[in-house]
Each structure stands twice: as C-alpha cells, then as structure tokens.
Design a protein around this motif. Structure first.
Motif, PDB file in Angstrom:
ATOM      1  N   HIS A 280       0.788  -1.194   0.063  1.00 50.95           N
ATOM      2  CA  HIS A 280      -0.023  -0.206   0.010  1.00 50.95           C
ATOM      3  C   HIS A 280       0.708   1.192  -0.045  1.00 50.95           C
ATOM      4  O   HIS A 280       0.373   2.356  -0.062  1.00 50.95           O
ATOM      5  CB  HIS A 280      -1.027   0.035   1.080  1.00 50.95           C
ATOM      6  N   LYS A 283       4.067   3.355  -5.255  1.00 50.46           N
ATOM      7  CA  LYS A 283       3.447   4.523  -6.078  1.00 50.46           C
ATOM      8  C   LYS A 283       3.340   4.063  -7.512  1.00 50.46           C
ATOM      9  O   LYS A 283       4.152   3.326  -8.109  1.00 50.46           O
ATOM     10  CB  LYS A 283       4.343   5.487  -5.702  1.00 50.46           C
ATOM     11  N   TRP A 284       2.185   4.539  -7.944  1.00 46.90           N
ATOM     12  CA  TRP A 284       2.197   4.322  -9.464  1.00 46.90           C
ATOM     13  C   TRP A 284       3.438   4.650 -10.369  1.00 46.90           C
ATOM     14  O   TRP A 284       3.546   3.860 -11.325  1.00 46.90           O
ATOM     15  CB  TRP A 284       0.982   5.084  -9.962  1.00 46.90           C
ATOM     16  N   GLU A 296       0.435  -1.232 -13.025  1.00 51.30           N
ATOM     17  CA  GLU A 296      -0.316  -2.218 -12.380  1.00 51.30           C
ATOM     18  C   GLU A 296       0.488  -3.609 -12.091  1.00 51.30           C
ATOM     19  O   GLU A 296      -0.205  -4.529 -11.694  1.00 51.30           O
ATOM     20  CB  GLU A 296      -1.326  -2.824 -13.829  1.00 51.30           C
ATOM     21  N   ILE A 298       1.305  -3.247  -9.283  1.00 51.14           N
ATOM     22  CA  ILE A 298       1.063  -3.128  -7.873  1.00 51.14           C
ATOM     23  C   ILE A 298      -0.333  -3.682  -7.787  1.00 51.14           C
ATOM     24  O   ILE A 298      -1.293  -3.488  -8.704  1.00 51.14           O
ATOM     25  CB  ILE A 298       0.845  -1.581  -7.420  1.00 51.14           C
ATOM     26  N   ARG A 303      -3.647  -0.538  -4.445  1.00 55.11           N
ATOM     27  CA  ARG A 303      -3.715   0.541  -5.216  1.00 55.11           C
ATOM     28  C   ARG A 303      -4.952   1.303  -4.548  1.00 55.11           C
ATOM     29  O   ARG A 303      -4.908   2.594  -4.457  1.00 55.11           O
ATOM     30  CB  ARG A 303      -3.830   0.370  -6.751  1.00 55.11           C
ATOM     31  N   PHE A 341      -0.601   8.002  -7.265  1.00 51.24           N
ATOM     32  CA  PHE A 341      -1.986   6.943  -7.684  1.00 51.24           C
ATOM     33  C   PHE A 341      -2.134   6.445  -8.830  1.00 51.24           C
ATOM     34  O   PHE A 341      -1.836   7.300  -9.731  1.00 51.24           O
ATOM     35  CB  PHE A 341      -2.974   7.700  -6.899  1.00 51.24           C
ATOM     36  N   ASP A 342      -2.973   5.439  -8.753  1.00 49.62           N
ATOM     37  CA  ASP A 342      -3.544   4.727 -10.219  1.00 49.62           C
ATOM     38  C   ASP A 342      -4.600   5.934 -10.684  1.00 49.62           C
ATOM     39  O   ASP A 342      -5.562   6.291  -9.935  1.00 49.62           O
ATOM     40  CB  ASP A 342      -4.146   3.587  -9.927  1.00 49.62           C
TER      41      ASP A 342
END
Length: 366
Positions: A280, A283-284, A296, A298, A303, A341-342
C-alpha cells in the motif's frame, strides 16, 4: 360431506364430477382421514388455495371445465401446493393416458372401477412418503438456518478478531483514532464505484469487495515490529529511522504469509490482506516502497488502499501537522494522479469524494 372432526388426521381432497364416485370414495376414507370434497377442477383449486392444505389429492381426469391434468399442472406450478402428491383416478387405462398423467405431475394412477384395498394401500403409501419428505425438508431447513446462524457468529468473531489484531498496531499510535474504520469504508466505497468500469467488474465481485473491507484494517499490522522511539517520534524521522519505518510493510507481509502457511488451502482474505500490507506504500510511478513496483504491477487491492490511506492521513491531525480540509485533501489526491496513485482510481475517487467526506464525518475522531 367435508369431514373436519379430527385435526390430527391427514387431509385428503377428493375431486370428481360424479356424485356416486364422491360418495364411494368418501365412504372408503372418512374413518381414517379428514376429507375435503370438490365436484370439479375449479372448486378443487379453490380448496387447495384455502387455509387447510391437503396432504394428498385424489383427482379424476375427465371433468367438465378444468380437467384433471390441468388441475394437477396448476398444483405443481404453485410453490405452496407443489409438494402435495396427486393420485389420478380414471377409467382411461391406456399407456398414453397414464404417461400423460405422470407428465402432468401425478405420483400414481389408479384405474376405475376402484379396488378399495388398492386405494387404501396407495393412499397410505404416498402419505407415508410425503410425511418422510416433509420431515427431511423441515430438517434440511433447520440445518440450513443453523448453519447460517453459526456462520454469522463465526463472521462476527472473525471481524472482531481482525479489528483486535489491527488495533495492536494502531493503539501504539494513539493519534490514529478511528483510522481503521474510515479506511475500510473508503476502500469499499472505491471498489464499489470502480466496479462500474467493465474492466474491473470481474475482479471486484461482491465477495471480493467484502474481503477487501475486512482485510483493509490489517494494512499497518507490521507496525507492531517498529520500535516506539521511531513509531511515536513527534518530529521528522531521520533517513535511517525512515528506513526502519518502511520495514513495517515487509513485517506485515511476513506475518500474514506465516498465517497463510498454516492453512490447508489458499485464503483470498489473507491474500488480499498480505497484498495490502506489503504494497500500500507503493506508488504508480515506481517511486514507492518496499519493492518499487509501478503501474499495474502493484496489486489492485493495494492501489485502492493507497488512495484511502493517504486521504485519511491528510484530513487527520498529527503531532507534526494540523488536519487539512476535505477540499485540500481531494486536490492533493488529484495532483497525485499518475505519479503517486492509479489514475483510474483517482478518477473514481473524485466522483465519490463527497462519500469519502461523509465517511470521515461519521467516524470522526473525538
């Protein structure tokens, strides 16, 4: 000729349009059973729809109006009467006639003229079979309800245990307050909204969203292994201290993975909890920790948690910062789209930002 003298006796509905046949059947059955009489198909259906449900129906085939085959089909189509055994009584004794009767749903077929011993034996047999079937059905329903009750108890205990374990980490940091409650509700709200995107519909079914809600509180379980001098430090952490703080993601993953190894079969709940605890803070754009995963790579669960966790951190008071207003937190999440973030999750977050605010107010710290 209806006989309702003994409520303990099985109830038999006799249906025939010939008075002589009704009289004969009533005379054969009245001593052992309660009898209901219908002189046609329409009347038979009216009686079957009444308060007294027959235990068995003796049904003539050839009748004016609604014939016996149609009566039988309607009884089968009604869930309330579908389990009532129907025995056809008829002078039509060809193979095709019997097949039509069984196709309509009858359990037996007796050719007229009626043999009293055969009638008594067939009635008794099918009443006994129905009683056994009803007993098994009632027992199955009881067992089903008992399983549901015990499952609810297990789920309540499971939820309480999860929150207790998660609180071991959170209670060491007295400033986090209702952080667990807020973040698990944020994650669920995000997942439900993201599911409207066809690309995520299969990944985010009802069961998965329920498991995400349950597993989200374990995201910082690894903090139990962080020394108090670092976890509770009121000021900024040194680079060395921050490196130690970052290990809470690995500690959390390893703790949950150890629990997984104790099980005989994979657990989706523990898998999601492990993903969230471990990833968590990724980072994107790949600049997060502990693995430096990007995009992706992650896990989706992590995410979702990243947006929920950062939003809550922004709006919460800490010794090193005051709480930000909701609008400012939303703007910071927006700015972090595509780097922290995504982007798809941020787009969903922006659409339901008011729902996040409502959750924050509902579970506000005292």
């Amino acid at each position: 000729m209806n006989d309702a003298s003994d409520s303990s006796k099985p109830v038999i509905l006799i249906v025939d349009d010939t008075p002589e046949n009704l009289t004969q059947l009533y005379g054969l059955l009245k001593d052992r059973y309660r009898t209901l009489i219908a002189n046609g198909g329409e009347r038979a259906l009216q009686i079957a729809a009444g308060e007294t449900l027959p235990d068995l129906v003796l049904l003539d085939v050839m009748m004016p109006g609604i014939g016996g085959l149609e009566v039988c089909r309607r009884l089968r189509d009604d869930p309330r009467t579908a389990g009532i055994p129907v025995i056809f009584l008829t002078a039509m004794g060809e193979y095709e006639d019997e097949q039509a009767g069984f196709d309509a749903g009858a359990v037996d077929y007796i050719i007229k003229p009626i043999s009293p011993p055969i009638l008594q034996a067939r009635v008794q047999t099918h009443l006994r079979l129905k009683a056994s079937s009803d007993f098994l059905e009632d027992k199955a329903l009881f067992l089903q309800r008992e399983v549901e009750r015990r499952t609810r108890e297990v789920q309540v205990i499971q939820d309480a245990t999860i929150m207790m374990l998660a609180s071991l980490a959170e209670t060491r940091d007295h400033e986090t307050g209702n952080h667990l409650r807020r973040t698990q509700n944020y994650v669920r709200a995000l997942a439900i909204a993201l599911r409207k995107n066809p690309a995520y519909r299969e990944q985010l079914d009802d069961e998965t969203i329920a498991l995400l809600y349950k597993s989200a509180p374990l995201h910082d379980i690894g903090k139990v292994g962080i020394p108090d001098c670092i976890l509770l430090k009121p000021g900024p952490l040194t680079p060395e201290e921050f490196d130690i703080m970052k290990t809470h993601t690995v500690l959390g993953r390893d703790t949950i993975a150890a629990a997984e190894r104790m099980l005989d079969a994979p657990s989706n709940f523990l898998r999601l909890a492990r993903e969230i605890a471990h990833c968590h803070q990724e980072k994107w754009d790949g600049s997060g920790y502990p693995e430096g995963l990007a995009g992706e790579a992650i896990p989706l669960s992590a995410r979702l948690m990243a947006v929920a966790d950062v939003y809550d951190a922004l709006i919460s008071r800490r010794v090193y910062k005051p709480p930000l207003p909701h609008e400012s937190a939303v703007e910071m999440i927006r700015v972090g789209s595509g780097c922290h973030f995504d982007p798809e999750i941020v787009a969903v977050f922006l659409r339901i930002a008011d729902e996040f605010h409502a959750i924050a107010l509902r579970y506000a710290d005292e």
